[in-house]
Write an enzyme that holds these catalytic residues in place. Structure first.
Site, PDB file in Angstrom:
ATOM      1  N   LYS A  15       0.821  -1.215   0.000  1.00  0.00           N
ATOM      2  CA  LYS A  15       0.000   0.000   0.000  1.00  0.00           C
ATOM      3  C   LYS A  15       0.856   1.267   0.000  1.00  0.00           C
ATOM      4  CE  LYS A  15      -2.381  -0.221   3.566  1.00  0.00           C
ATOM      5  NZ  LYS A  15      -2.304   0.808   4.573  1.00  0.00           N
TER       6      LYS A  15
ATOM      7  N   ARG B  75      11.314  -1.342  10.967  1.00  0.00           N
ATOM      8  CA  ARG B  75      10.396  -0.793  11.965  1.00  0.00           C
ATOM      9  C   ARG B  75      10.306  -1.796  13.089  1.00  0.00           C
ATOM     10  NH1 ARG B  75       4.879   0.657   8.929  1.00  0.00           N
ATOM     11  NH2 ARG B  75       4.073  -0.209  10.866  1.00  0.00           N
TER      12      ARG B  75
ATOM     13  N   ARG C 277      -1.830  -6.888  14.416  1.00  0.00           N
ATOM     14  CA  ARG C 277      -2.269  -5.945  13.375  1.00  0.00           C
ATOM     15  C   ARG C 277      -3.142  -6.664  12.350  1.00  0.00           C
ATOM     16  NH1 ARG C 277       2.772  -3.036  10.948  1.00  0.00           N
ATOM     17  NH2 ARG C 277       4.037  -4.530  12.053  1.00  0.00           N
TER      18      ARG C 277
HETATM   19  P1  AMP Z   1       0.746   1.452   9.896  1.00  0.00           P
HETATM   20  O1  AMP Z   1       1.936   2.298   9.570  1.00  0.00           O
HETATM   21  O2  AMP Z   1      -0.448   1.759   9.035  1.00  0.00           O
HETATM   22  O3  AMP Z   1       1.084   0.007   9.944  1.00  0.00           O
HETATM   23  O4  AMP Z   1       0.302   1.859  11.386  1.00  0.00           O
HETATM   24  C1  AMP Z   1       1.142   1.618  12.470  1.00  0.00           C
HETATM   25  C2  AMP Z   1       0.367   1.660  13.769  1.00  0.00           C
HETATM   26  O5  AMP Z   1      -0.207   2.960  13.954  1.00  0.00           O
HETATM   27  C3  AMP Z   1      -0.819   0.708  13.854  1.00  0.00           C
HETATM   28  O6  AMP Z   1      -0.432  -0.615  14.209  1.00  0.00           O
HETATM   29  C4  AMP Z   1      -1.646   1.373  14.959  1.00  0.00           C
HETATM   30  O7  AMP Z   1      -1.064   1.151  16.242  1.00  0.00           O
HETATM   31  C5  AMP Z   1      -1.465   2.859  14.627  1.00  0.00           C
HETATM   32  N1  AMP Z   1      -2.523   3.295  13.707  1.00  0.00           N
HETATM   33  C6  AMP Z   1      -2.386   3.611  12.396  1.00  0.00           C
HETATM   34  N2  AMP Z   1      -3.568   3.934  11.860  1.00  0.00           N
HETATM   35  C7  AMP Z   1      -4.490   3.829  12.846  1.00  0.00           C
HETATM   36  C8  AMP Z   1      -5.899   4.008  12.928  1.00  0.00           C
HETATM   37  N3  AMP Z   1      -6.623   4.363  11.858  1.00  0.00           N
HETATM   38  N4  AMP Z   1      -6.506   3.810  14.115  1.00  0.00           N
HETATM   39  C9  AMP Z   1      -5.797   3.465  15.210  1.00  0.00           C
HETATM   40  N5  AMP Z   1      -4.470   3.240  15.197  1.00  0.00           N
HETATM   41  C10 AMP Z   1      -3.815   3.425  14.041  1.00  0.00           C
END
Ligand code: AMP
Length: 230
Positions: free
Chosen positions: A13, A162, A174
């Site tokens: 993505k 990360r 996740r």
């Molecule tokens: P990502 O970079 O999209 O994998 O997001 C990393 C982390 O940020 C996620 O595992 C959540 O802890 C937090 N996070 C990102 N987007 C959201 C969201 N829409 N709602 C709640 N937590 C979020």
């Protein structure tokens, strides 16, 4: 053009999002990037978000929802946006839908990169982040974007992992949220698919995330082109 972008962690993505952003000149709003930026800057928001992120849990809705809705009201969003990482559960989907309707905005397209859980996990564990640019794709488990000598393929900068990408329990957590059809991310996607049937928008664009990066891009640009976006 207002677009929401879905796909499990590891589906590519971020890579495709960067391409859309450059091609259509709309901001790519990634909630995960906003949170990580706040963590590195040591802000209060970052402090709040850190424990949830480390465990792969969602940052609570009362923090996340206003943050995103405020971001969408900023000046650079006037000509459209690409929202990535939000909504991630059914309540975020409903709040987004209601907020857009209140502001007279339409959601034009929903993009979903479809990828099975095991494949997504393998990709996550191979992901490497360029310290110069978060949108430079590098992955030691994907042939097409495998970095040379542990340096970024695009700019040669140092690569990092990360923390939440190397922790299997956090990845599983996740993915539990993403693949949850009751009230998780798949439920949020279904919410917009149902709206699409009822109202005609958003257009639903499904992409096969198992394909090579360039094929996914070709399919994506083709489908956006069919919507009148060149
Ligand atoms: P990502 O970079 O999209 O994998 O997001 C990393 C982390 O940020 C996620 O595992 C959540 O802890 C937090 N996070 C990102 N987007 C959201 C969201 N829409 N709602 C709640 N937590 C979020």
């Amino acid at each position: 053009m207002n677009i929401v972008f879905f796909g499990p962690n590891g589906s590519g993505k971020g890579t495709q999002g960067a391409i859309i952003k450059d091609r259509y000149k709309i901001p790519h709003i990634e909630t995960g990037v906003i949170f990580r930026g706040n963590i590195s800057m040591g802000t209060e928001l970052g402090e709040k978000a850190r424990t949830y992120i480390d465990r792969g849990e969602l940052v609570p809705d009362e923090v996340t929802i206003p943050l995103v809705l405020d971001r969408l009201r900023e000046a650079d969003c006037r000509n459209g946006w690409l929202l990535d990482g939000f909504p991630r559960n059914i309540s975020q989907a409903i709040r987004l839908d209601v907020a857009l309707r209140q502001e007279g905005l339409d959601l034009d397209a929903l993009i979903e990169i479809v990828l099975g859980r095991e494949a997504a996990k393998k990709r996550i564990m191979g992901r490497r982040i360029c310290v110069n640019d978060n949108n430079h794709p590098n992955n030691i488990n994907i042939e097409a974007i495998r970095p040379d000598d542990d340096r970024c393929r695009i700019c040669g900068a140092e690569l990092r992992t990360r923390d939440d990408d190397q922790d299997e329990a956090a990845i599983d957590q996740r993915h539990d949220i993403y693949y949850n059809k009751e009230d998780g991310t798949l439920a949020a996607i279904q919410y917009f698919k149902d709206l699409s049937h009822k109202r005609g928008t958003p257009a639903i664009l499904e992409l096969d995330g198992g394909n090579r990066v360039e094929e996914v891009t070709r399919e994506l640009i083709g489908k956006l082109g069919n919507l009148g976006l060149k």
